[in-house]
Write a protein that holds these residues in place. Structure first.
Motif, PDB file in Angstrom:
ATOM      1  N   PRO A 136      76.244  -1.066 -35.759  1.00 37.81           N
ATOM      2  CA  PRO A 136      76.736  -1.812 -36.916  1.00 37.81           C
ATOM      3  C   PRO A 136      76.919  -3.290 -36.680  1.00 37.81           C
ATOM      4  O   PRO A 136      77.133  -4.038 -37.619  1.00 37.81           O
ATOM      5  CB  PRO A 136      78.078  -1.127 -37.222  1.00 37.81           C
ATOM      6  N   THR A 137      76.842  -3.757 -35.437  1.00 39.61           N
ATOM      7  CA  THR A 137      76.938  -5.195 -35.199  1.00 39.61           C
ATOM      8  C   THR A 137      75.567  -5.851 -35.194  1.00 39.61           C
ATOM      9  O   THR A 137      75.449  -7.044 -34.993  1.00 39.61           O
ATOM     10  CB  THR A 137      77.619  -5.480 -33.850  1.00 39.61           C
ATOM     11  N   THR A 315      73.294  -3.345 -41.057  1.00 41.13           N
ATOM     12  CA  THR A 315      73.576  -1.961 -40.699  1.00 41.13           C
ATOM     13  C   THR A 315      75.006  -1.533 -40.997  1.00 41.13           C
ATOM     14  O   THR A 315      75.392  -0.416 -40.663  1.00 41.13           O
ATOM     15  CB  THR A 315      73.293  -1.725 -39.199  1.00 41.13           C
ATOM     16  N   LEU A 316      75.807  -2.400 -41.597  1.00 41.26           N
ATOM     17  CA  LEU A 316      77.185  -2.073 -41.931  1.00 41.26           C
ATOM     18  C   LEU A 316      77.547  -2.666 -43.283  1.00 41.26           C
ATOM     19  O   LEU A 316      77.193  -3.808 -43.580  1.00 41.26           O
ATOM     20  CB  LEU A 316      78.140  -2.612 -40.855  1.00 41.26           C
ATOM     21  N   HIS A 335      84.920   6.201 -42.472  1.00 41.42           N
ATOM     22  CA  HIS A 335      83.677   5.708 -41.868  1.00 41.42           C
ATOM     23  C   HIS A 335      82.598   6.753 -42.119  1.00 41.42           C
ATOM     24  O   HIS A 335      82.755   7.916 -41.737  1.00 41.42           O
ATOM     25  CB  HIS A 335      83.896   5.480 -40.369  1.00 41.42           C
ATOM     26  N   LEU A 336      81.502   6.347 -42.763  1.00 39.87           N
ATOM     27  CA  LEU A 336      80.370   7.224 -43.018  1.00 39.87           C
ATOM     28  C   LEU A 336      79.162   6.698 -42.256  1.00 39.87           C
ATOM     29  O   LEU A 336      78.935   5.494 -42.210  1.00 39.87           O
ATOM     30  CB  LEU A 336      80.022   7.276 -44.513  1.00 39.87           C
ATOM     31  N   GLN A 337      78.378   7.596 -41.678  1.00 38.54           N
ATOM     32  CA  GLN A 337      77.102   7.217 -41.072  1.00 38.54           C
ATOM     33  C   GLN A 337      76.029   8.148 -41.617  1.00 38.54           C
ATOM     34  O   GLN A 337      76.135   9.378 -41.508  1.00 38.54           O
ATOM     35  CB  GLN A 337      77.144   7.283 -39.550  1.00 38.54           C
ATOM     36  N   TYR A 338      74.978   7.552 -42.182  1.00 41.17           N
ATOM     37  CA  TYR A 338      73.971   8.312 -42.910  1.00 41.17           C
ATOM     38  C   TYR A 338      72.989   8.986 -41.954  1.00 41.17           C
ATOM     39  O   TYR A 338      72.571   8.409 -40.949  1.00 41.17           O
ATOM     40  CB  TYR A 338      73.253   7.399 -43.898  1.00 41.17           C
ATOM     41  N   ASP A 339      72.625  10.236 -42.302  1.00 39.78           N
ATOM     42  CA  ASP A 339      71.813  11.049 -41.400  1.00 39.78           C
ATOM     43  C   ASP A 339      70.356  11.193 -41.827  1.00 39.78           C
ATOM     44  O   ASP A 339      69.593  11.933 -41.205  1.00 39.78           O
ATOM     45  CB  ASP A 339      72.436  12.430 -41.214  1.00 39.78           C
ATOM     46  N   LYS A 361      72.610   3.897 -40.716  1.00 35.28           N
ATOM     47  CA  LYS A 361      73.491   2.839 -41.218  1.00 35.28           C
ATOM     48  C   LYS A 361      74.923   3.355 -41.359  1.00 35.28           C
ATOM     49  O   LYS A 361      75.163   4.542 -41.567  1.00 35.28           O
ATOM     50  CB  LYS A 361      72.989   2.310 -42.562  1.00 35.28           C
ATOM     51  N   HIS A 362      75.859   2.408 -41.265  1.00 31.37           N
ATOM     52  CA  HIS A 362      77.290   2.713 -41.368  1.00 31.37           C
ATOM     53  C   HIS A 362      77.865   2.066 -42.625  1.00 31.37           C
ATOM     54  O   HIS A 362      77.450   0.967 -43.023  1.00 31.37           O
ATOM     55  CB  HIS A 362      78.056   2.151 -40.175  1.00 31.37           C
TER      56      HIS A 362
END
Length: 541
Positions: A136-137, A315-316, A335-339, A361-362
């Motif tokens: 995410p950075t 990415t965030l 916090h969600l992270q797509y699969d 992505k977050h």
């Protein structure tokens, strides 16, 4: 090694945290193993570059933050210049491509704020490539996808669709998010302007771990009804997760109530003195809701448009959501992270290029609404053009004729899927183009630029993904979301602001208040002076 991590926040007017390094810079400096002497001596919590001033090593991160070797923030990096916390240059002509790049050798405990270094054999928590979209950075783009590739179509967005419920996450789960604190007692808090793309530069970028395969499964639906948020309404018994106003401490702990604006996008109170304020009785009452109570409706409360989603980087992102009343309460963050897949996917109905482009992505979301039809694990994303759902105050704000609003559930994207524009097997480019054309037609010449920006965000950052799935966990709220969420007016459980049935005439400035009433009655048992109260009620905006 453990030590206290000192967090910082850039005050308004300070230098924005913008990384000067591009994809070429990042790729031209191979990541140095932590066994390397310079990297091993420094505290590095995500991929970073080591710069030696001649007397000390500094660590430069991809988001522009600069720390000393011990991990303490000392300044910022922008366009080849390292500056201290006051904006004074420390070093100029710094070329990232010529510096030693180090992978992470430490983690941050989000509960205690401490840094703990680990050995080279345990470096698995954070991605080591700053161009990796799961980092995410990263300021780089997402993984390339074939815009011409086709996949099975998805079902139209339906926030009432059912699926197996998930268990609530543990609120103490680790997400690696650094709470935003002032670096000194003299630092001023960030002052937001209502322009999310500028405001986001005032805040540090949180560090998040990869939770794919480790979190709880869920999926996004989407909506934007423009109504007064559910979390703008107070409660004394915690009704459906609403902010409680039994005590001031309890109220503050829930981040107050969610901000609410009038039809002109000017913030108004979330509650006032009661409409029925009388000589022998006092109380408070929620301000009218444009979707329910106001007469005329245009005089009620609306969602403030700067609560539309915003990209922190490629990415965030941050956004607000309606959550399930079974797992969510007002003011909580997730916090969600797509699969790379979507709700109800199957072998015959596979993920589209849009879902694949979103993978890794977050997004950190904050609950400003509680949805009766939202399932556990589902977060109904507030995004302009996402469809109004049950209610619709948006058409009170956008009144020009001939706008195609799309589906009630699903909005612009569902329209692009259902007509001859793209269909269910359309390409990523077709969906993005179609949605943005509808965004421009609806919001392009309106008085609400944040609606256009948030609508474009859905196409550009969110990749026009329909009901994407993710792994999720509850986390501490970033200060940016708290600042966009929290009312700046109704910050006390007591008020002197008089009730108004029509807030459309309010243009900012002082409110109509009264000193005629008190919670403590006088000797005659009267709470309000009738003459003074009548005179104050006669005032208008």
């Amino acid at each position: 090694m453990k030590q206290k991590l000192f967090k910082t926040m850039i005050a308004a007017g300070a230098v924005a945290m913008i990384c000067a390094c591009g994809d070429d810079s990042a790729s031209s400096s191979p990541v140095t193993p932590i066994a390397d002497n310079a990297c091993a001596k420094a505290v590095v919590t995500s991929t970073a570059w080591i710069f030696n001033t001649g007397s000390a090593d500094l660590v430069i991160y991809a988001d522009g933050n600069v720390t000393n070797a011990a991990g303490q923030p000392i300044g910022y990096f922008d366009a080849g210049v390292i500056m201290d916390l006051n904006g004074a240059p420390i070093a100029t002509g710094v070329d990232i491509a010529a510096l030693t790049a180090c992978e992470a050798n430490a983690t941050v405990d989000p509960q205690t704020g401490t840094i703990e270094k680990f050995s080279s054999s345990s470096v698995t928590t954070n991605p080591t490539d700053p161009t990796d979209p799961t980092n995410p950075t990263s300021s780089a783009g997402t993984n390339p996808t074939d815009p011409t590739s086709s996949a099975g179509g998805t079902n139209p967005t339906d926030p009432t669709s059912s699926a197996g419920g998930t268990n609530p996450t543990d609120p103490t789960s680790s997400a690696g998010i650094e709470p935003v604190e002032s670096s000194s007692s003299n630092a001023e808090p960030a002052k937001t302007t209502g322009n999310p793309e500028e405001d986001i530069k005032l805040y540090p970028v949180p560090t998040l771990k990869n939770i794919l395969g480790n979190g709880t499964s869920g999926w996004n639906t989407r909506y934007w009804d423009a109504c007064k948020p559910h979390c703008s309404q107070t409660s004394t018994d915690g009704e459906e997760g609403k902010p409680k106003i039994n005590t001031q401490a309890e109220y503050e702990a829930s981040h107050y109530t969610a901000r609410v604006c009038n039809i002109h996008d000017i913030e108004i109170p979330t509650f006032t003195y009661s409409k029925g304020l009388e000589r022998y009785w006092v109380g408070i009452q929620n301000t009218p809701n444009a979707c329910q109570e106001a007469d005329p409706a245009s005089g009620g409360g609306f969602t403030c448009t700067d609560m539309a989603p915003v990209a922190v980087n490629d990415t965030l992102a941050y956004a607000f959501v309606a959550g399930s009343d079974a797992t969510t309460s007002c003011g909580k963050c997730f916090h969600l992270q797509y699969d790379g897949s979507f709700h109800d996917a199957s072998e015959s109905n596979g993920a589209k290029a849009t879902h694949k482009a979103l993978k890794g992505k977050h997004i950190i979301v904050m609950a400003s609404n509680i949805g009766h039809d939202v399932k556990p694990g589902q977060f109904d994303l507030m995004v302009p053009g996402g469809g109004p759902g049950i209610f619709n105050a948006l058409q009170l704000q956008i009144t020009k004729p001939g706008i195609e609003w799309g589906a009630t559930y699903g909005g612009f994207l569902t329209y692009c899927q259902n007509n001859d524009k793209c269909g269910y097997d359309g390409s990523l480019d077709c969906y993005q183009t179609c949605v943005k054309e509808m965004c421009d037609a609806a919001f392009g010449d309106s008085n609400y630029p944040n609606l256009l920006r948030g609508c474009h965000w859905f196409a550009d950052w969110f990749m026009a993904a329909d009901n994407p799935t993710y792994q999720w966990e509850e986390v501490e709220c970033p200060q940016y979301l708290i600042d966009k969420y929290s009312t700046t007016i109704s910050t006390s459980i007591e008020t002197k602001i008089l009730f108004q049935s029509d807030w459309s005439k309010y243009q900012g400035g002082d409110f109509i208040t009264t000193d005629a009433c008190s919670k403590t009655p006088n000797a005659q048992g009267e709470y309000c002076n009738p003459e003074q109260l009548a005179a104050d009620k006669a005032k208008t905006y």
